[in-house]
Design an enzyme around this catalytic site. Structure first.
Site, PDB file in Angstrom:
ATOM      1  CG  ASN A 154      39.560  19.074 125.745  1.00  0.00           C
ATOM      2  OD1 ASN A 154      40.294  18.656 126.644  1.00  0.00           O
ATOM      3  ND2 ASN A 154      40.003  19.322 124.532  1.00  0.00           N
ATOM      4  CD  GLU A 251      50.398  17.037 124.071  1.00  0.00           C
ATOM      5  OE1 GLU A 251      49.840  17.779 123.245  1.00  0.00           O
ATOM      6  OE2 GLU A 251      51.189  16.149 123.746  1.00  0.00           O
ATOM      7  CB  CYS A 285      44.068  21.173 122.081  1.00  0.00           C
ATOM      8  SG  CYS A 285      44.301  19.420 121.722  1.00  0.00           S
ATOM      9  CD  GLU A 459      49.705  13.766 126.422  1.00  0.00           C
ATOM     10  OE1 GLU A 459      48.636  14.111 125.909  1.00  0.00           O
ATOM     11  OE2 GLU A 459      49.863  13.614 127.654  1.00  0.00           O
TER      12      GLU A 459
HETATM   13  N1  LIG Z   1      47.489  20.025 123.381  1.00  0.00           N
HETATM   14  C1  LIG Z   1      46.599  19.212 123.934  1.00  0.00           C
HETATM   15  O1  LIG Z   1      46.737  17.999 123.895  1.00  0.00           O
HETATM   16  C2  LIG Z   1      45.375  19.780 124.616  1.00  0.00           C
HETATM   17  C3  LIG Z   1      44.293  18.933 124.860  1.00  0.00           C
HETATM   18  C4  LIG Z   1      43.164  19.462 125.470  1.00  0.00           C
HETATM   19  C5  LIG Z   1      43.105  20.806 125.819  1.00  0.00           C
HETATM   20  N2  LIG Z   1      44.156  21.616 125.572  1.00  0.00           N
HETATM   21  C6  LIG Z   1      44.091  23.048 125.905  1.00  0.00           C
HETATM   22  O2  LIG Z   1      43.509  23.224 127.191  1.00  0.00           O
HETATM   23  C7  LIG Z   1      42.844  24.472 127.255  1.00  0.00           C
HETATM   24  C8  LIG Z   1      41.449  24.262 127.813  1.00  0.00           C
HETATM   25  O3  LIG Z   1      41.515  23.583 129.021  1.00  0.00           O
HETATM   26  P1  LIG Z   1      41.413  24.316 130.436  1.00  0.00           P
HETATM   27  O4  LIG Z   1      40.543  25.522 130.334  1.00  0.00           O
HETATM   28  O5  LIG Z   1      41.123  23.271 131.453  1.00  0.00           O
HETATM   29  O6  LIG Z   1      42.910  24.817 130.640  1.00  0.00           O
HETATM   30  P2  LIG Z   1      43.557  25.517 131.893  1.00  0.00           P
HETATM   31  O7  LIG Z   1      44.921  25.908 131.479  1.00  0.00           O
HETATM   32  O8  LIG Z   1      42.670  26.550 132.462  1.00  0.00           O
HETATM   33  O9  LIG Z   1      43.627  24.349 133.003  1.00  0.00           O
HETATM   34  C9  LIG Z   1      44.280  23.139 132.748  1.00  0.00           C
HETATM   35  C10 LIG Z   1      44.593  22.450 134.062  1.00  0.00           C
HETATM   36  O10 LIG Z   1      45.621  23.172 134.738  1.00  0.00           O
HETATM   37  C11 LIG Z   1      45.259  23.366 136.099  1.00  0.00           C
HETATM   38  N3  LIG Z   1      45.966  24.545 136.577  1.00  0.00           N
HETATM   39  C12 LIG Z   1      45.590  25.835 136.470  1.00  0.00           C
HETATM   40  N4  LIG Z   1      46.533  26.632 137.012  1.00  0.00           N
HETATM   41  C13 LIG Z   1      47.529  25.829 137.468  1.00  0.00           C
HETATM   42  C14 LIG Z   1      48.774  26.059 138.113  1.00  0.00           C
HETATM   43  N5  LIG Z   1      49.209  27.282 138.400  1.00  0.00           N
HETATM   44  N6  LIG Z   1      49.536  24.996 138.427  1.00  0.00           N
HETATM   45  C15 LIG Z   1      49.126  23.741 138.122  1.00  0.00           C
HETATM   46  N7  LIG Z   1      47.949  23.465 137.526  1.00  0.00           N
HETATM   47  C16 LIG Z   1      47.158  24.498 137.190  1.00  0.00           C
HETATM   48  C17 LIG Z   1      43.753  23.459 136.040  1.00  0.00           C
HETATM   49  O11 LIG Z   1      43.200  23.241 137.323  1.00  0.00           O
HETATM   50  C18 LIG Z   1      43.421  22.377 135.035  1.00  0.00           C
HETATM   51  O12 LIG Z   1      43.426  21.113 135.651  1.00  0.00           O
HETATM   52  C19 LIG Z   1      42.818  24.995 125.840  1.00  0.00           C
HETATM   53  O13 LIG Z   1      43.802  25.978 125.692  1.00  0.00           O
HETATM   54  C20 LIG Z   1      43.151  23.772 125.005  1.00  0.00           C
HETATM   55  O14 LIG Z   1      43.724  24.062 123.769  1.00  0.00           O
HETATM   56  C21 LIG Z   1      45.296  21.130 124.998  1.00  0.00           C
HETATM   57  N1  LIG Z   2      41.230  13.687 120.359  1.00  0.00           N
HETATM   58  C1  LIG Z   2      42.339  14.560 120.572  1.00  0.00           C
HETATM   59  C2  LIG Z   2      42.002  15.597 121.575  1.00  0.00           C
HETATM   60  C3  LIG Z   2      43.217  16.344 121.973  1.00  0.00           C
HETATM   61  C4  LIG Z   2      42.936  17.750 122.304  1.00  0.00           C
HETATM   62  O1  LIG Z   2      41.943  18.299 122.694  1.00  0.00           O
END
Ligand SMILES: NC(=O)c1ccc[n+]([C@@H]2O[C@H](COP(=O)([O-])OP(=O)(O)OC[C@H]3O[C@@H](n4cnc5c(N)ncnc54)[C@H](O)[C@@H]3O)[C@@H](O)[C@H]2O)c1
Ligand SMILES: NCCCC=O
Length: 485
Positions: A154, A251, A285, A459
């Site tokens: 995202n 995160e 998120c 972070e």
């Molecule tokens: N808390 C935060 O700061 C934050 C920020 C942005 C997004 N998010 C969360 O991210 C999610 C959406 O993103 P997404 O669909 O890319 O998430 P995801 O969990 O599908 O993937 C995240 C990353 O992990 C990698 N990955 C997947 N399986 C793995 C494994 N077994 N070992 C190591 N790496 C692996 C993926 O290739 C990708 O780069 C939502 O749940 C959102 O809330 C959290």
């Molecule tokens: N701008 C904060 C974004 C973090 C999560 O998606």
């Protein structure tokens, strides 16, 4: 307009690197569904090369003064700001987010992190602890070593910078793996850091899906893993990191509450709800997707919200007038549409949106459900799309218990004119990042992160330094050593 095609799929040891034998990863522009670029997943040999480069470069990078390291990071921040337009266009092409957003929220946020941690790098110190009899202890703040960063799709530029900046400021090196959905932006960050004077091997980017991430996490040369992603992925990565006793920052996802009391400024509360549900088409998120509205103002809130949603400009994300873009991928759009169907099936009242927009690409209308109850699927699970759930409440204690009744704990918000109540509610939230009369601000100076299943560590802010460094204690005896024999 920037050409989104990268020079190569990876950036290793100060240069672009390619191996066409890796699995092809098409980059699809969310606004049209067209392939705009293609990279290849890192082969095991390339991932190994990246970690080897980071391992080799780390001692020399850590041996530089913090001021020197910081100067490079700050130079990179300046370059990012100078190139904000092209980096924002790339972010838009990589994610589908409107340029109106990316011009102010992505490369600029990455630059903020590089500038902030660049500024802190020269100020990192240990402590002197005086003990009785003249003995003393001093502490040294030391780098961890090679850090692995793994990103979600995202905020690809921001996530790369939020992880790289504190890691590098502390003297670590990093191998960063972007999400396979958005592989382009982190490569540009690596290119700019190199141009700013970063020594080869200090920041490397390898593209690929989960298996490449898993290989990096499992590597013995890696000291720390920082993941931004979903809770299920977080559980796997945390477990794999624990097997190697590695440091982690997690995160993860959320289902955050936003409480709107009867005395709230309704326009501001609606602005908060819009920012916390529809910015980036709801793919944030920390979004406050469970909006608890006091029954006294519920209908006024809903009708004004629907009116304001009617003014959203859905369109070409590269047109700066557009303020509501497509979802990142067809898959993510389908996930959100399935949740909408579930909401209808389970009896929630659809107040706005609810359909895929009648145009190319992965556009979903901004959607609001009212009369949502705590047990409904849409109130319990993270949707990660433009779907707001409005729930009723009448009593503060009752709403607090309901707000906290979730495995998640990323963020939470409260809108009220009663500041005593606002602080009481913020203190009562089981969440890492809370908002009073606002929502989703994330300045680099403030810690950002979650509790419960939403994460581990923080972070941004000075807190991030603690998660990218270790404190070594050195005891100094000033007199003789007494021993029992
Ligand atoms: N808390 C935060 O700061 C934050 C920020 C942005 C997004 N998010 C969360 O991210 C999610 C959406 O993103 P997404 O669909 O890319 O998430 P995801 O969990 O599908 O993937 C995240 C990353 O992990 C990698 N990955 C997947 N399986 C793995 C494994 N077994 N070992 C190591 N790496 C692996 C993926 O290739 C990708 O780069 C939502 O749940 C959102 O809330 C959290
Ligand atoms: N701008 C904060 C974004 C973090 C999560 O998606």
């Amino acid at each position: 307009m920037i050409d989104p095609k990268p020079t190569a799929s990876h950036f290793i040891d100060g240069a672009y690197a390619e191996d066409d034998s890796g699995t092809p990863i098409p980059v699809i522009y969310a606004a049209t569904g067209e392939e705009i670029a293609r990279v290849h997943a890192a082969t095991p040999a390339l991932a190994d090369r990246a970690i080897a480069a980071a391992k080799r470069a780390q001692p020399e990078w850590a041996a530089m003064s913090g001021t020197e390291r910081g100067r490079i990071l700050r130079r990179a921040a300046d370059m990012i700001r100078e190139r904000n337009r092209e980096l924002s266009e790339l972010e838009t092409l990589d994610t589908g987010k409107p340029l109106q957003e990316t011009l102010v929220a992505d490369a600029t946020s990455g630059a903020d992190a590089l500038e902030y941690f660049g500024g802190l790098a020269g100020a990192l110190t240990g402590e002197h602890i005086q003990l009785p009899g003249g003995d003393f202890v001093y502490t040294r703040r030391e780098a961890l070593g090679v850090c692995v960063g793994i990103g979600a799709w995202n905020y690809p530029t921001q996530i790369a910078c939020w992880k790289a900046a504190p890691a590098l400021a502390c003297g670590n090196t990093m191998v960063f793996k972007p999400s396979e959905t958005t592989p382009l932006c982190a490569l540009k960050v690596a290119e700019i850091l190199k141009e700013a004077g970063l020594p080869d091997g200090v920041f490397n980017v390898v593209n690929g899906a989960g298996e490449v991430g898993a290989a990096l996490v499992g590597d013995d040369r890696v000291a720390k893993v920082s993941l931004t992603g979903s809770v299920p992925t977080g559980r796997k990565v945390y477990q794999a990191a624990a097997a190697g006793m590695k440091h982690v920052t997690m995160e993860l996802g959320g289902k955050s509450p936003m409480i709107v009391f009867e005395d709230a400024d309704i326009e501001n509360a609606i602005s908060g709800a819009i920012l916390g549900n529809f910015y980036s088409s709801g793919q944030i998120c920390s979004n406050g997707t469970r909006v608890f509205v006091h029954t006294d103002i519920k209908e006024a809130f809903l009708s004004r919200l629907a009116e304001r949603i009617g003014t959203a400009v859905m369109g070409d994300p590269l047109d700066e007038a557009t303020n509501f873009g497509p979802m990142v991928s067809e898959g993510q759009m389908n996930i959100a549409m399935n949740y909408i169907a579930k909401g209808v099936e389970e009896g929630a009242r659809l107040v706005a949106g609810g359909k895929r927009a009648d145009r190319g690409g992965w556009y979903l209308e901004p959607t609001v459900f009212a009369d949502v109850t705590d047990d409904m699927t849409i109130a319990r699970e993270e949707i990660f799309g433009p779907v707001m759930c409005v729930l009723d409440f009448t009593d503060e204690d009752e709403v607090m218990a309901r707000a906290n009744a979730t495995e998640y704990g990323l963020a939470a918000g409260v809108f009220t004119r009663d500041l005593a109540r606002a602080h009481r509610v913020a203190a009562g939230f089981e969440a890492g990042t809370c908002y009073i009369n606002t929502y989703n601000d994330a300045p680099v100076e403030a810690p950002f992160g979650g509790v419960k299943a939403s994460g581990v560590g923080r972070e941004n802010s000075k807190e991030a330094i603690n998660h990218y460094s270790e404190v070594k204690s050195v005891y100094v005896r000033m007199g003789d050593v007494e021993a029992p024999f």
